[in-house]
Design a protein around this motif. Structure first.
Motif, short mmCIF file in Angstrom:
data_model
loop_
_atom_site.label_atom_id
_atom_site.label_comp_id
_atom_site.label_asym_id
_atom_site.label_seq_id
_atom_site.Cartn_x
_atom_site.Cartn_y
_atom_site.Cartn_z
N LYS A 111 1.04 -1.29 -0.07
CA LYS A 111 0.04 -0.11 0.11
C LYS A 111 0.93 1.19 0.06
O LYS A 111 1.78 1.36 0.76
CB LYS A 111 -0.79 -0.03 1.10
N GLU A 121 1.00 3.87 1.60
CA GLU A 121 1.21 4.51 3.05
C GLU A 121 2.20 3.57 3.62
O GLU A 121 2.54 3.91 4.66
CB GLU A 121 0.09 4.97 3.72
N GLU A 180 -7.17 -11.90 -2.82
CA GLU A 180 -7.51 -11.16 -1.64
C GLU A 180 -7.33 -11.89 -0.33
O GLU A 180 -7.27 -11.23 0.86
CB GLU A 180 -8.85 -10.51 -1.71
N SER A 204 -2.37 -12.07 -1.24
CA SER A 204 -1.92 -10.76 -0.54
C SER A 204 -2.50 -10.49 0.90
O SER A 204 -3.10 -11.34 1.65
CB SER A 204 -2.67 -9.49 -1.44
N GLU A 235 -0.94 -4.55 1.89
CA GLU A 235 -0.84 -4.79 0.29
C GLU A 235 -2.29 -4.69 -0.18
O GLU A 235 -3.29 -4.78 0.23
CB GLU A 235 -0.27 -6.11 0.13
N ASP A 236 -2.11 -3.91 -1.62
CA ASP A 236 -3.12 -3.97 -2.44
C ASP A 236 -2.99 -4.82 -3.67
O ASP A 236 -1.95 -5.03 -4.21
CB ASP A 236 -3.17 -2.55 -3.26
#
Lengths: 82, 82
Positions: free
Chosen positions: B11, B13, B64, B68, B73-74
């Motif tokens: 991600k 951030e 999903e 991950s 994480e995306d």
């Protein structure tokens, strides 16, 4: 600001223990539609300006020298991010 | 035989030490056009038949849950391989 995506995968003839582990876990979790899995790496490189052909050529050079091990890995994609 | 590609990235951030190390190495090797780098994972999942919408939905579910860690994480891409 532009972004270049570089994808690196293990060569097809190279054993991929991470991929094998993923395939085993998928089967155990009931995702039986997936017969095999391979795991590689994805890099996102940021450039200050636009992603020109020159920048892509430099990214390919970086991909083949630093981001991948050419003995066991293939650079499968060097492209501007969508 | 079809193939689904799943791309997973940290991600924005989240601190990405691998990406930071890559960015530092790029700079040291003279690839100064790249201001930053992030490193994620790319999976290739093989399916016996065609890559249908159902298969893609199952691949997204697998991405999903197993491929991950949704906290850090995306899943940035789930698509049939070109």
């Amino acid at each position: 600001m532009g972004r270049v995506v570089v994808d690196v995968m293990p060569k097809p003839e190279i054993l991929d223990p991470q991929g094998k582990a993923v395939a085993g876990a998928l089967a155990r979790l009931g995702f039986s539609e997936f017969a095999a899995a391979r795991q590689g790496k994805r890099f996102e490189l940021e450039v200050d300006g636009e992603v020109t052909q020159d920048v892509l050529a430099r990214a390919r050079a970086a991909a083949e020298t630093l981001l991948s091990n050419p003995v066991i890995e293939d650079v499968v994609r060097v492209a501007a991010a969508d």
